[in-house]
Design a protein around this motif. Structure first.
Motif, PDB file in Angstrom:
ATOM      1  N   GLN A   1       0.843  -1.186   0.000  1.00 47.53           N
ATOM      2  CA  GLN A   1       0.000   0.000   0.000  1.00 47.53           C
ATOM      3  C   GLN A   1       0.883   1.242   0.000  1.00 47.53           C
ATOM      4  OE1 GLN A   1      -3.524   0.561   2.809  1.00 47.53           O
ATOM      5  NE2 GLN A   1      -2.054   1.991   3.691  1.00 47.53           N
ATOM      6  N   LEU A   2       0.529   2.238  -0.788  1.00 45.98           N
ATOM      7  CA  LEU A   2       1.287   3.486  -0.877  1.00 45.98           C
ATOM      8  C   LEU A   2       0.374   4.652  -0.526  1.00 45.98           C
ATOM      9  CD1 LEU A   2       3.903   5.006  -1.710  1.00 45.98           C
ATOM     10  CD2 LEU A   2       2.937   5.142  -4.021  1.00 45.98           C
ATOM     11  N   THR A   3       0.790   5.450   0.451  1.00 45.67           N
ATOM     12  CA  THR A   3       0.055   6.660   0.829  1.00 45.67           C
ATOM     13  C   THR A   3       0.914   7.873   0.527  1.00 45.67           C
ATOM     14  OG1 THR A   3      -1.163   5.538   2.592  1.00 45.67           O
ATOM     15  CG2 THR A   3      -1.062   7.931   2.701  1.00 45.67           C
ATOM     16  N   THR A   4       0.374   8.797  -0.234  1.00 42.17           N
ATOM     17  CA  THR A   4       1.059  10.058  -0.511  1.00 42.17           C
ATOM     18  C   THR A   4       0.145  11.202  -0.092  1.00 42.17           C
ATOM     19  OG1 THR A   4       0.217  10.029  -2.789  1.00 42.17           O
ATOM     20  CG2 THR A   4       2.437   9.161  -2.406  1.00 42.17           C
ATOM     21  N   GLY A   5       0.744  12.233   0.471  1.00 39.78           N
ATOM     22  CA  GLY A   5      -0.029  13.384   0.917  1.00 39.78           C
ATOM     23  C   GLY A   5       0.744  14.663   0.761  1.00 39.78           C
ATOM     24  N   LEU A   6       0.028  15.763   0.623  1.00 40.23           N
ATOM     25  CA  LEU A   6       0.661  17.074   0.471  1.00 40.23           C
ATOM     26  C   LEU A   6      -0.277  18.126   1.035  1.00 40.23           C
ATOM     27  CD1 LEU A   6       3.050  18.710  -0.786  1.00 40.23           C
ATOM     28  CD2 LEU A   6       1.603  18.971  -2.819  1.00 40.23           C
ATOM     29  N   ARG A   7       0.301  19.020   1.815  1.00 43.73           N
ATOM     30  CA  ARG A   7      -0.486  20.133   2.348  1.00 43.73           C
ATOM     31  C   ARG A   7       0.257  21.439   2.090  1.00 43.73           C
ATOM     32  NH1 ARG A   7      -4.089  21.119   7.668  1.00 43.73           N
ATOM     33  NH2 ARG A   7      -3.468  23.262   8.167  1.00 43.73           N
ATOM     34  N   LEU A   8      -0.487  22.462   1.673  1.00 45.51           N
ATOM     35  CA  LEU A   8       0.050  23.801   1.439  1.00 45.51           C
ATOM     36  C   LEU A   8      -0.557  24.745   2.461  1.00 45.51           C
ATOM     37  CD1 LEU A   8       1.634  25.878  -0.286  1.00 45.51           C
ATOM     38  CD2 LEU A   8      -0.448  26.124  -1.678  1.00 45.51           C
ATOM     39  N   ASP A   9       0.286  25.321   3.310  1.00 45.21           N
ATOM     40  CA  ASP A   9      -0.146  26.287   4.325  1.00 45.21           C
ATOM     41  C   ASP A   9       0.388  27.672   3.983  1.00 45.21           C
ATOM     42  OD1 ASP A   9      -1.296  25.015   7.116  1.00 45.21           O
ATOM     43  OD2 ASP A   9      -0.040  23.586   6.016  1.00 45.21           O
ATOM     44  N   HIS A  10      -0.457  28.665   4.145  1.00 41.56           N
ATOM     45  CA  HIS A  10      -0.022  30.053   3.974  1.00 41.56           C
ATOM     46  C   HIS A  10      -0.532  30.872   5.156  1.00 41.56           C
ATOM     47  CE1 HIS A  10       0.186  33.992   1.442  1.00 41.56           C
ATOM     48  NE2 HIS A  10       1.218  33.844   2.264  1.00 41.56           N
ATOM     49  N   ALA A  11       0.396  31.287   6.001  1.00 42.36           N
ATOM     50  CA  ALA A  11       0.080  32.158   7.133  1.00 42.36           C
ATOM     51  C   ALA A  11       0.537  33.574   6.803  1.00 42.36           C
ATOM     52  CB  ALA A  11       0.774  31.665   8.396  1.00 42.36           C
ATOM     53  N   ARG A  12      -0.272  34.546   7.160  1.00 38.78           N
ATOM     54  CA  ARG A  12       0.067  35.931   6.866  1.00 38.78           C
ATOM     55  C   ARG A  12       1.407  36.311   7.493  1.00 38.78           C
ATOM     56  NH1 ARG A  12      -2.143  40.411   9.589  1.00 38.78           N
ATOM     57  NH2 ARG A  12      -3.839  39.085  10.334  1.00 38.78           N
ATOM     58  N   GLY A  13       2.298  36.868   6.678  1.00 37.13           N
ATOM     59  CA  GLY A  13       3.613  37.277   7.150  1.00 37.13           C
ATOM     60  C   GLY A  13       4.711  36.281   6.866  1.00 37.13           C
ATOM     61  N   PHE A  14       4.350  35.079   6.350  1.00 40.68           N
ATOM     62  CA  PHE A  14       5.337  34.045   6.053  1.00 40.68           C
ATOM     63  C   PHE A  14       5.131  33.515   4.638  1.00 40.68           C
ATOM     64  CE2 PHE A  14       4.649  33.840  10.664  1.00 40.68           C
ATOM     65  CZ  PHE A  14       5.943  34.052  11.113  1.00 40.68           C
ATOM     66  N   SER A  15       6.194  32.949   4.082  1.00 41.80           N
ATOM     67  CA  SER A  15       6.091  32.315   2.772  1.00 41.80           C
ATOM     68  C   SER A  15       5.268  31.038   2.891  1.00 41.80           C
ATOM     69  CB  SER A  15       7.487  31.985   2.239  1.00 41.80           C
ATOM     70  OG  SER A  15       8.267  33.154   2.103  1.00 41.80           O
ATOM     71  N   PRO A  16       4.603  30.622   1.811  1.00 40.62           N
ATOM     72  CA  PRO A  16       3.844  29.369   1.855  1.00 40.62           C
ATOM     73  C   PRO A  16       4.747  28.187   2.206  1.00 40.62           C
ATOM     74  CG  PRO A  16       3.256  30.645  -0.092  1.00 40.62           C
ATOM     75  CD  PRO A  16       4.438  31.326   0.525  1.00 40.62           C
ATOM     76  N   ALA A  17       4.191  27.225   2.943  1.00 37.34           N
ATOM     77  CA  ALA A  17       4.939  26.048   3.389  1.00 37.34           C
ATOM     78  C   ALA A  17       4.300  24.794   2.808  1.00 37.34           C
ATOM     79  CB  ALA A  17       4.959  25.969   4.908  1.00 37.34           C
TER      80      ALA A  17
END
Length: 654
Positions: free
Chosen positions: A400-416
């Protein structure tokens, strides 16, 4: 020592594996084994899935074990799991994971959650495990520790792991249950919970906890009092409530806590031996959730949460009330989380999510009471948004293969970006091997960026950058037919741009500031064995080797290199039951080298009848003089931990 521990643990696992391989399970064993294989967890992906298939290394402790061991807090429960060690500064509790527990840290690198709802506040990012936490041990169905990075699901703060507390439903604890206890050092406690279901399908659970203690009389000659003793200044009080109601697809929940703690260690240069220096923390969490369940191949859920945190610190710097400083912090935040699961594509289970979090208030104040002098008056709002996707792909019967990705953007910082990849191999139904790689991040919190008391003790640093972490892990678990479970977890973690509080000069009383200090590497191995079959002895043991170093190769402070722990619970014999737990922890560095710590706790319980029971709990049974490395706010070279204490509890059900 580390090689001795690892070799002994490996030998124990090998012997048990060999013994279990030749055991012929009976029908009852097969039924219990089938129940173990069906166990579910919610922490790794924020929805229920098989523990063996979950894309993470997960350790779990249940309500049954916790009750037999006499646990009162979620921290007590966590302390039984591999790789975890607890401490206390005599002001706040702290949680170490994988050899990482910075002195003075407020547990901002482990995300704490109640039924998936984030607990870490919007000022300090703290999620502390003992009486600061809104849920007590009696209300937890189980506690799940998801080891390793979890930002692909949870965002900021899920660097070293996620703790998800799954609370009781009304159906799990029907009727009214009341506990009253009293013990040494003026310990008093009342805990009650009520559960009910109705014909319409509604489920209600309510819990209330009230407790207090006068604390210990401490001999602390370093503080310079007349005779070296600190008397009557270690008190602690807590009130907590949990309420949940579920009807069909809807659930409403509320958790709240207030904790007051006297500070006996004269923090921040306050006057030692004088009453009045204390901390008060309040937290309230309210959530409305909708989960329609599986509709053919689609499942949708929506959660709306409102939380607030309030802190008050009072510091006595002289004999008169004219020399009193106060800290105040207040934050309120709103979280909207939406998720869609879809399994319409053959052998795939897809999840997509969106989260919006806004904190309109992030207030921090510091001032002298009389004559009034304001040194800090900061109010900073915060907003963040995130999108996440995850695909759990069944490659074959065994892979079984699990892949995940999350994009966070908080005001004052570059997206993570926070990716995760987990490959799971199941050679048979009783064994799983997981190869994991993930990245996580933590944004600097408002306290680290903006707290400044006029340069008396701390300076602000608004230019702090987020921490980044990458980790590779290999986890193995094997269920023997006779009910034992064997586990091993090998990890290599690298943390960049560590945020650390550092003095700005060599003066012992120098002003401090949070800065990005460089890199940290954590490597280690956790080995565990436990008995999971009910009806007989319940026990578990683990051994951990941990290596936590900075980029110059120096050991981190408050980082043990080894730990051995375990517990055992007897079957009931003529209404009696005994539970014993033990932990041994290696030396740690701080202002001074702290020697190995060891403690043993025990509970002897007696069931009077079907509705009543008595229990005698003794903590630190051997009365060991254990120490923790000192926190930055304390004048002590090391912090003494609790000596032997006892309490007698009576529980009745209606």
């Amino acid at each position: 020592m580390k090689y001795l521990i690892a070799s002994a643990a490996c030998g124990l696992l090998g012997l048990l594996t060999h013994a279990g391989a030749h055991a012929a399970p009976g029908a009852e064993d097969e039924d219990q084994l089938e129940a173990l294989l069906r166990r579910e967890v919610q922490g790794p992906s924020r929805y229920a899935q098989s523990l063996m298939d979950a894309p993470a290394a997960v350790s779990v402790i249940t309500r049954q074990e916790s009750a037999a061991l006499g646990h009162q807090t979620i921290g007590d429960m966590l302390g039984r799991l591999p790789g975890v060690y607890l401490g206390n500064t005599r002001s706040y509790s702290n949680l170490g994971v994988r050899g990482f527990n910075r002195p003075g840290d407020y547990n901002s690198r482990v995300l704490m959650a109640i039924d998936g709802q984030r607990v870490n506040d919007a000022i300090y990012d703290q999620g502390l495990p003992q009486l600061e936490f809104p849920v007590v041990a009696e209300w937890a169905k189980r506690v799940e520790l998801v080891q390793g990075p979890g930002s692909s699901i949870y965002g900021s703060n899920a660097l070293l792991g996620v703790v998800n507390v799954v609370t009781l439903d009304g159906a799990d604890a029907p009727g009214l249950s009341v506990l009253g206890s009293a013990g040494s050092r003026g310990q008093r406690r009342v805990e009650m919970h009520y559960g009910a279901t109705d014909a319409a399908g509604g489920d209600l659970f309510i819990g209330l906890n009230l407790q207090r203690t006068a604390g210990e009389t401490l001999f602390l000659p370093e503080l310079g009092t007349a005779d070296g003793w600190i008397r009557g200044l270690d008190g602690e009080r807590q009130a907590a409530v949990l309420a949940k109601y579920r009807l069909g697809r809807w659930k409403l929940s509320m958790a709240a806590v207030q904790r007051d703690k006297d500070a006996p260690t004269a923090p921040y240069g306050t006057l030692p031996g004088v009453s009045g220096t204390r901390y008060t923390d309040r937290q309230l969490m309210v959530e409305a959730a909708y989960d329609e369940g599986w509709q053919d191949d689609l499942r949708r859920s929506l959660r709306l949460g409102l939380s607030q945190y309030d802190f008050r610190g009072r510091y006595v710097f002289g004999q008169s009330p004219d020399v009193i400083d106060r800290d105040e912090a207040y934050a309120q935040w709103l979280t909207l989380d939406a998720r869609v699961l879809w399994r319409g594509l053959l052998n795939h289970e897809l999840m997509a999510g969106a989260e919006i979090r806004t904190s309109p208030y992030g207030i921090q104040r510091n001032y002298q009471v009389a004559p009034y002098e304001s040194r800090l008056d900061s109010d900073v709002s915060q907003d963040s948004a995130a999108l996440s996707v995850q695909d759990q792909w069944r490659l074959s019967q065994h892979w079984q293969l699990t892949t995940g990705l999350r994009l966070d953007h908080a005001r004052g910082f570059s997206p993570a970006l926070s990716p995760r990849t987990v490959l799971v191999f199941r050679p048979d139904e009783r064994q799983t091997l997981k190869l994991m790689w993930a990245r996580s991040f933590r944004s600097p919190n408002l306290y680290e960026r903006y707290y400044d008391d006029g340069g008396q003790t701390q300076l602000a640093n608004p230019g702090l950058k987020p921490e980044r972490l990458g980790s590779a892990e290999l986890a193995w678990e094997y269920l023997l037919a006779s009910g034992q479970a064997l586990s091993a977890n090998l990890y290599d973690t690298r943390l960049n741009r560590l945020i650390e509080q550092v003095p700005l000069s060599d003066d012992p009383d120098a002003v401090v500031q949070y800065v990005n200090r460089g890199r940290v590497r954590l490597r280690g191995l956790d080995l565990g064995v436990e008995q999971r079959v009910e009806g007989g002895w319940l026990w578990r043991a683990s051994a951990s080797w941990m290596d936590a170093r900075d980029e110059q190769g120096r050991r981190l402070s408050n980082a043990p290199t080894w730990m051995v722990k375990g517990h055992a619970i007897t079957p009931q014999w003529r209404a009696w039951q005994l539970g014993v737990e033990w932990t041994a922890l290696g030396t740690r560095l701080g202002r001074v080298k702290v020697p190995p710590a060891c403690f043993v706790n025990a509970q002897l319980s007696y069931r009077i009848d079907a509705r009543q029971s008595l229990a005698l709990q003794v903590d630190n049974l051997l009365d060991r003089d254990n120490l923790d490395p000192s926190s930055p706010d304390a004048a002590l070279s090391a912090i003494p931990q609790s000596r032997r204490a006892w309490r007698l509890a009576w529980r009745t059900a209606f």
